[in-house]
Design an enzyme around this catalytic site. Sequence first.
Site, PDB file in Angstrom:
ATOM      1  N   LYS A   1      41.902  26.819  28.687  1.00 16.44           N
ATOM      2  CA  LYS A   1      42.694  27.990  28.250  1.00 16.44           C
ATOM      3  C   LYS A   1      43.653  28.427  29.360  1.00 16.44           C
ATOM      4  CE  LYS A   1      38.995  31.001  29.917  1.00 16.44           C
ATOM      5  NZ  LYS A   1      37.836  31.834  29.552  1.00 16.44           N
TER       6      LYS A   1
ATOM      7  N   ARG B   1      31.976  41.766  24.459  1.00 16.08           N
ATOM      8  CA  ARG B   1      33.345  41.368  24.093  1.00 16.08           C
ATOM      9  C   ARG B   1      33.253  40.841  22.664  1.00 16.08           C
ATOM     10  NH1 ARG B   1      35.682  38.115  29.313  1.00 16.08           N
ATOM     11  NH2 ARG B   1      35.076  36.382  27.970  1.00 16.08           N
TER      12      ARG B   1
ATOM     13  N   MET C   1      59.598  39.781  45.934  1.00 22.20           N
ATOM     14  CA  MET C   1      59.533  39.019  44.686  1.00 22.20           C
ATOM     15  C   MET C   1      59.677  37.515  44.922  1.00 22.20           C
ATOM     16  SD  MET C   1      61.901  39.320  41.279  1.00 22.20           S
ATOM     17  CE  MET C   1      61.550  41.044  40.988  1.00 22.20           C
TER      18      MET C   1
ATOM     19  N   TYR D   1      60.656  44.868  53.328  1.00 28.75           N
ATOM     20  CA  TYR D   1      60.683  46.207  52.723  1.00 28.75           C
ATOM     21  C   TYR D   1      59.646  47.146  53.328  1.00 28.75           C
ATOM     22  CZ  TYR D   1      63.375  44.099  48.884  1.00 28.75           C
ATOM     23  OH  TYR D   1      64.313  43.456  48.123  1.00 28.75           O
TER      24      TYR D   1
END
Length: 365
Positions: free
Chosen positions: A33, A131, A309, A261
Amino acid sequence: MRKLTIDLGNVAHNLSSMRKHIGPKVKVMGVVKADAYGHGMLQVARKIEAEGVDYIGVADMSEAQTLRAAGIKTPILAWLHDPEDDFVSAIKHDIDVAVSSQEQLLRVTKAAELAGKPCQIHIKVDTGLSRNGVTIDELEELLIQTKEAVANGLVQTIGIFSHLSSTGAEEDLSQIERFELALAMASKAGISFELRHLTASDGTLSYPQAHYDMVRLGIALYGLSPFSDNRAQEFGLKPVMLAEAKVVQTKRVQAGEGVSYGYLYRTPKETTLALVPVGYAEGLPRNASGKAEVSINGKLYKIHSRIAMDQFVVDVGDASVSPGDTVIIFGEGGPSADDLATAAETINYEIVTRIGSRFNREYIG
Ligand SMILES: *Cc1c(COP(=O)(O)O)cnc(C)c1O
C-alpha cells in the site's frame, strides 16, 4: 542532483529473512500500500511476485486494480473501502475483499449477483484497534449472514483477520485472545477459513504463537524495524531505500553569519557552508531542523539551520567539501531512516512513505 536508489535485491533478501523467522508452513502477504511505503508499488509487487510471495496486500481497491492492470497475478486483498467502491470490478479482477460490516457484506453480495460470480472475502474483526472491522458484538450476526451468502453462491470465505494496536504485550495478547474468540465463533457457526491472519511485521517478530496461516509484512520487507529502536539488522533486514543528493554550492563565510530562514544557526567562526538541494518537499521533515544528521564524504554533519522546501545548508567547518560531493540523507552508508525518524519525532514508516517525487529513482537488484 537528487537520487533515490531502491534495492529490490534487498526486498528479496528481507522476504527470505522473514521467512526464516516464521518457518515454512506460514504464508506471507507482502504489503505494498501507499506506493509500497514510498518504494514504488509496481516494482516491489513484481519483485515479490517473482520471489513467490503468497499474497499481496493493499489498503485501497484502486491500488489493487492498478496491480491487476499491470499484470500482477498473485492473490490480492484490499481492506479499506470507500462507501461507493465498485466490488463488481473487484470480483471480475479476482481481488479479495475485506468485509468489515454487514453493510459491506450486503454490497459484496449485490456485486456478486451482478458479476455472476462469488466474491472472495476475508472477514475483518476489530479485536481492539477500533479502526475497521466488525466488533465481537456484531460478529455473530455477520457470520449468520455470511453463511447464507455462501449458501447462495455469492461469497467464498477465504480469510478471517484482525490487526494489533502494538501498544504493548498486555494489550496485544488480549487482542490475540479476542481473535481466538472470533475464530471459535466462526467455527461454531460452521464457517471455515483457509487463511487466518493477524500479525504485521511487529507482531510477527514478537508473537510466534500468533502467526496462524499467514502473516502480513510491510515495513520488514523494506528493511526497516517495526520497533522504534533501530534493530533492523538484528532481524536480518537490509534497508531498501537510499536517499542521496549532491552538494550544489559551497561558500566560505565569516563568523556570525545567520544561516537559512529564521537564523536558527549563526556561524560560530569562519567556516564553509554546503548547500544541499533537499527539503521538506522531498520528505525531509522541517521539524528535524537542528536535529537530523547527514553524511558527506563519510562524515556526519548536523543540519543546524532551518530545512526549507527545496534545500538545506550544512556547516562543514574546514573539511574539504565541494559541489558534486555526495550527501547521504538516509540509507546504507549514512544515517538510517530510524535516525531521521528520531530527529523528526516520528517513525521510520513515515520517513520512507513521504519521500518526495523530485528524487530521480533508480531500481537495482
Ligand atoms: C499496513 C498494514 C500492515 C503492514 O504493517 P507493517 O507494520 O508495515 O508490517 C499489515 N496489516 C494491515 C491491516 C495494515 O494496514
